[in-house]
Write a protein that holds these residues in place. Structure first.
Motif, short mmCIF file in Angstrom:
data_model
loop_
_atom_site.label_atom_id
_atom_site.label_comp_id
_atom_site.label_asym_id
_atom_site.label_seq_id
_atom_site.Cartn_x
_atom_site.Cartn_y
_atom_site.Cartn_z
N ALA A 178 0.82 -1.20 0.00
CA ALA A 178 0.00 0.00 0.00
C ALA A 178 0.86 1.26 0.00
CB ALA A 178 -0.94 -0.01 1.21
N HIS A 235 2.22 2.74 -3.38
CA HIS A 235 1.38 3.49 -4.32
C HIS A 235 1.76 4.96 -4.28
CE1 HIS A 235 -1.88 0.46 -5.36
NE2 HIS A 235 -1.15 -0.18 -4.46
N ASP A 236 2.04 5.52 -5.43
CA ASP A 236 2.43 6.93 -5.51
C ASP A 236 1.30 7.82 -5.00
OD1 ASP A 236 4.11 9.07 -6.19
OD2 ASP A 236 3.04 9.35 -8.09
N VAL A 292 0.42 7.88 -1.71
CA VAL A 292 0.06 7.42 -0.37
C VAL A 292 1.01 8.04 0.65
CG1 VAL A 292 -0.04 5.42 1.17
CG2 VAL A 292 -1.03 5.29 -1.11
N ALA A 297 -4.07 9.40 1.30
CA ALA A 297 -3.42 9.75 0.04
C ALA A 297 -3.65 11.23 -0.25
CB ALA A 297 -3.96 8.90 -1.11
N ILE A 315 -6.28 6.88 -5.48
CA ILE A 315 -5.02 6.34 -4.95
C ILE A 315 -5.27 5.60 -3.65
CG2 ILE A 315 -2.78 6.97 -3.94
CD1 ILE A 315 -2.77 9.36 -5.93
N ALA A 365 -7.21 2.30 -4.18
CA ALA A 365 -6.36 1.26 -4.79
C ALA A 365 -5.40 0.69 -3.75
CB ALA A 365 -5.59 1.86 -5.97
N ALA A 366 -4.82 1.57 -2.93
CA ALA A 366 -3.89 1.11 -1.89
C ALA A 366 -4.62 0.27 -0.84
CB ALA A 366 -3.21 2.30 -1.23
N GLU A 418 -4.81 -3.50 -1.11
CA GLU A 418 -3.63 -4.31 -0.77
C GLU A 418 -3.72 -4.91 0.63
OE1 GLU A 418 -1.65 -4.83 -3.14
OE2 GLU A 418 -1.43 -3.04 -4.39
#
Length: 417
Positions: free
Chosen positions: A357, A360-361, A363, A391, A402, A405-406, A409
């Motif tokens: 997690a 992720h750019d 975060v 994020a 973001i 999506a994280a 994980e």
């Protein structure tokens, strides 16, 4: 720094009354330490006295069986002075100690915070009564100990749906939605058992988007530090799982919200202190859900700092030190915080995905709350949120994407019980 300077800074002391193991109150301890103060925590949690208590930022932990014994707390502060500590502030970031700590601060000659106002905010029925004449107040009534449930239910059956909650609570604990006489009867019975001889607040259920505003008042000057949109789920309890900062509010609604906040602050008499309000925008009109005499818990300080550059906890501590808080934005970006809950009950075996997690750019922060072996359950209060991802980005949509999506994980592995 030479030895004498180090000793002098070490003796400059801040006393905190109570702390949670995560969130704003815990962060305040770290920030006070970073500010160069000797940090003392008064606690009624005996487990914090062990060597592995996880409060490494605290210089001295003092266990007190009854933290609400004001004279004992004052005596303990006096003893700290006798030991050579220069007491600079006494405060708390958690219920039910906020107004209590402010009162002690005043008693021992420290910062003058609005004690009576903070005390009022700790009782939801008293707040409703104080603000009854303002348009932000929805329909409400109170069920008092000794009232007849049957008579009460028949009197207010036309007002369904309703919310029932105890006057002193936090974290959405015991906030019940009712939409029939049967549900109201069940709610009254349940809450009377959990809060014997306590009155209960009954108010109309409000439909509309929900927002939170962080407020600081210093020498009568009101600063709305941030307005945050809240995403709420309902599964028998109302749980906030998402925070969007800054909230999207049009110009007229923002102006009306600030006017509403000013009215609330004026009516409650807050001249020095911090609080947060939760509001709903109902058909173009702002309605107050509740007000609390402290900044929000959880990751609120990180949300605001990522979005504005303001470390709100630090600025509140400064106010308790008698200093003017600095509430000037040094950056502007969108922030989205997502809390994770689970849908079943079980013993935690492991949690995976934190490192993924964090990769992720965008975060900024990932927190996993429970330790292996803890019993987890579906959420019945804010305390049952078990992880959080923050994020930040140049747009609201990207920050949210973001974080979501994280969040995918993170995996919780449970053993059924």
């Amino acid at each position: 720094m030479n030895l004498n300077e180090w000793m002098d800074s070490r003796m400059k002391t801040i006393v905190f009354i109570g702390s949670n193991e995560f969130g704003t109150s815990k962060e305040a301890l770290t920030i006070a330490k970073q500010m160069g103060y000797f940090v003392v925590l008064l606690t009624d949690k005996s487990k914090l006295m062990t060597n592995n208590h996880g409060f490494s930022e605290v210089n001295q932990i003092i266990f007190m069986k009854n933290l609400m014994d004001e004279q004992q707390v004052i005596d303990r502060i006096t003893k700290l002075k006798e030991e050579g500590k220069h007491i600079c502030a006494c405060l708390s970031f958690i219920d039910p100690f906020v107004s209590y700590a402010a009162r002690i601060s005043k008693s021992v000659g420290l910062a003058q915070i609005s004690v009576n106002s903070l005390y009022l905010m700790e009782d939801k029925i008293k707040v409703r009564e104080k603000l009854a004449n303002l348009p932000i107040t929805p329909f409400y009534t109170a069920f008092h100990f000794g009232d007849s449930p049957k008579v009460f239910e028949m009197k207010y059956k036309e007002h369904f749906p309703l919310i029932v909650k105890p006057p002193i609570s936090n974290g959405s604990k015991d906030v019940l939605f009712v939409n029939s006489i049967e549900m109201l009867e069940d709610a009254l019975i349940l809450l009377q058992k959990k809060h014997p001889k306590s009155s209960l607040l009954i108010e109309e259920y409000l439909l509309g988007p929900q927002f939170l505003a962080e407020i600081v008042v210093y020498n009568n000057k009101i600063t709305v530090v941030g307005i945050i949109a809240q995403e709420v789920i309902y599964n028998g309890r109302f749980i906030v799982i998402g925070y969007k900062f800054p909230a999207r509010v049009n110009t007229d609604d923002y102006k009306n919200l600030c006017q509403s906040i000013s009215s609330i602050v004026e009516q409650t008499g807050l001249t020095n202190g911090s609080c947060h309000v939760e509001m709903k925008l109902v058909q173009g009109e702002w309605k107050l859900i509740e007000i609390n005499p402290r900044m929000s818990g959880g990751v609120m300080n990180r949300i605001i700092e990522e979005g504005t550059g303001i470390n709100l906890v630090k600025e509140i501590i400064k106010m308790y030190l008698g200093e003017e808080p600095t509430l000037i934005e040094t950056r502007k970006q969108y922030v989205y915080a997502r809390y994770l809950t689970i849908g079943s009950r079980g013993k935690l075996l492991k949690v995976t995905g934190k490192e993924l997690a964090l990769m992720h750019d965008g975060v900024k922060y990932v927190y996993i709350k429970p330790l292996k072996g803890k019993i987890l359950s579906n959420p019945y209060s804010m305390g049952n949120r078990y992880a959080c991802i923050i994020a930040a980005s140049e747009s609201e949509e990207k920050a949210e994407a973001i974080a979501l999506a994280a969040a995918k994980e993170i995996k919780f592995y449970l053993a059924p019980i």
